[in-house]
Enzyme design. Structure first.
Site, PDB file in Angstrom:
ATOM      1  N   CYS A  74      22.724  39.305  25.108  1.00  0.00           N
ATOM      2  CA  CYS A  74      23.375  38.061  24.711  1.00  0.00           C
ATOM      3  C   CYS A  74      22.322  37.182  24.040  1.00  0.00           C
ATOM      4  O   CYS A  74      21.348  36.778  24.679  1.00  0.00           O
ATOM      5  CB  CYS A  74      23.984  37.351  25.919  1.00  0.00           C
ATOM      6  SG  CYS A  74      24.684  35.740  25.510  1.00  0.00           S
ATOM      7  N   HIS A 160      29.342  45.417  17.612  1.00  0.00           N
ATOM      8  CA  HIS A 160      29.978  44.361  16.832  1.00  0.00           C
ATOM      9  C   HIS A 160      30.796  44.953  15.698  1.00  0.00           C
ATOM     10  O   HIS A 160      30.392  45.929  15.078  1.00  0.00           O
ATOM     11  CB  HIS A 160      28.935  43.414  16.238  1.00  0.00           C
ATOM     12  CG  HIS A 160      28.206  42.620  17.279  1.00  0.00           C
ATOM     13  ND1 HIS A 160      28.658  41.405  17.736  1.00  0.00           N
ATOM     14  CD2 HIS A 160      27.077  42.889  17.970  1.00  0.00           C
ATOM     15  CE1 HIS A 160      27.827  40.956  18.673  1.00  0.00           C
ATOM     16  NE2 HIS A 160      26.864  41.841  18.831  1.00  0.00           N
ATOM     17  N   GLU A 210      34.455  37.420  21.706  1.00  0.00           N
ATOM     18  CA  GLU A 210      33.469  38.186  22.469  1.00  0.00           C
ATOM     19  C   GLU A 210      34.135  39.135  23.453  1.00  0.00           C
ATOM     20  O   GLU A 210      35.076  38.754  24.166  1.00  0.00           O
ATOM     21  CB  GLU A 210      32.526  37.241  23.221  1.00  0.00           C
ATOM     22  CG  GLU A 210      31.548  36.518  22.313  1.00  0.00           C
ATOM     23  CD  GLU A 210      30.318  36.026  23.061  1.00  0.00           C
ATOM     24  OE1 GLU A 210      29.643  36.858  23.719  1.00  0.00           O
ATOM     25  OE2 GLU A 210      30.044  34.818  23.000  1.00  0.00           O
ATOM     26  N   CYS A 219      27.903  33.024  19.314  1.00  0.00           N
ATOM     27  CA  CYS A 219      27.434  34.316  19.802  1.00  0.00           C
ATOM     28  C   CYS A 219      26.191  34.687  19.007  1.00  0.00           C
ATOM     29  O   CYS A 219      26.266  34.890  17.787  1.00  0.00           O
ATOM     30  CB  CYS A 219      28.518  35.381  19.630  1.00  0.00           C
ATOM     31  SG  CYS A 219      27.993  37.057  20.067  1.00  0.00           S
ATOM     32  N   GLY A 222      26.229  38.231  17.693  1.00  0.00           N
ATOM     33  CA  GLY A 222      27.264  38.272  16.665  1.00  0.00           C
ATOM     34  C   GLY A 222      26.802  37.647  15.357  1.00  0.00           C
ATOM     35  O   GLY A 222      27.118  38.145  14.268  1.00  0.00           O
TER      36      GLY A 222
END
Length: 279
Positions: A74, A160, A210, A219, A222
């Site tokens: 993360c 992703h 997410e 994110c 992301g």
């Protein structure tokens, strides 16, 4: 009944419950995440971050989504994780080595901001993972509830699926298409989904769905995946600002092949919760 101390933090509105497990033990972290990430009946957070000692790095970080699933990485979380460590003077290092399920990640203090060496992007479908043949999973067409989505798949330690739109994603039906793509059978471990618009060669606007958490305000991984996809497709330069609902991240694909993410991390409050089982 025992007590667990926690800190509430956020990176651009992507919020976390951080628990320092160096001197306290949390049993059943998955169940804790489900209960306390709930915004009505718990503390409220997108994810739970756990700080542990590490045998191979300075510290170890475990991450649990609000649905109780454990994830690899993360980006916003690791910035908060690093800020917690520096603020509590748990180390005097300005560059940390943090063990994660995605490998060793290295956050660095840059004034009031935190820069994270996110490592190299992974394009191999088997390693993302996404169930297709070939060396790269770009420009895949998925029919989602009548919409033909063109997706670009990348791993930044977690999977992703990046979709470039022809207009700003402000009014796009993220909450409709996000979960359908997240749970599409082509993704054996599910996927995070980014809906992005390239404003110019240095700016991207993005909303994110997410995996295991739903739409969040930001994110980090992301933003990195979206920037990389735009760069590979020749839509932007190698250094871009990604505008998310919660604020901005600076993403750079450096000459060493690594992706560097720079952004803020904020502590909101400290607290204590009573839990039925602790070690």
């Amino acid at each position: 009944m025992g007590k667990i101390n926690f800190v509430k933090m956020h990176g651009l509105g992507n919020d976390f419950i951080l628990i320092d497990c160096l001197n306290q033990e949390l049993t059943e972290p998955s169940q804790f995440a489900i209960k306390y990430c709930n915004r009505r009946f718990g503390i409220g957070a997108d994810q739970l971050l756990l700080l542990y000692p590490s045998k191979i790095a300075d510290f170890k970080m475990r991450i649990f989504n609000a649905d109780g699933s454990e994830v690899e990485m993360c980006g916003n979380g690791i910035r908060c994780f690093a800020k917690y460590i520096w603020d509590r003077k748990l180390t005097d290092k300005e560059i940390l080595e943090v063990e994660t399920l995605a490998g060793i990640i290295k956050p660095r203090k840059i004034g009031e901001l935190v820069q994270v060496d996110m490592g190299e992007p992974e394009f191999s479908p088997s390693k993302i993972p996404v169930d297709i043949e070939g060396e790269k999973a770009f420009d895949l067409i998925l029919e989602i509830s009548g919409w033909h989505a063109r997706i670009n798949c990348i791993s930044m330690g977690n999977p992703h699926a990046v979709i470039f739109l022809d207009e700003e994603p402000k009014y796009f039906a993220v909450t409709k298409y996000g979960p359908l793509i997240e749970n599409h059978p082509i993704f054996p471990k599910k996927t995070n989904v980014e809906f992005a618009y390239v404003k110019n060669s240095h700016e991207i606007t993005m909303r994110v769905w997410e995996r295991g958490a739903g739409e969040t305000l930001a994110c980090g991984t992301g933003a990195c995946a979206t920037a990389v996809a735009a760069m590979v497709k020749g839509l932007t330069e190698k250094k871009v600002t990604v505008h998310l609902l919660g604020g901005d991240l600076l993403i750079e694909w450096a000459e060493d092949g690594h992706i560097y993410m720079t952004g803020p991390a904020e502590e909101v409050f400290e607290g204590t919760v009573k839990v039925p089982q602790i070690g």
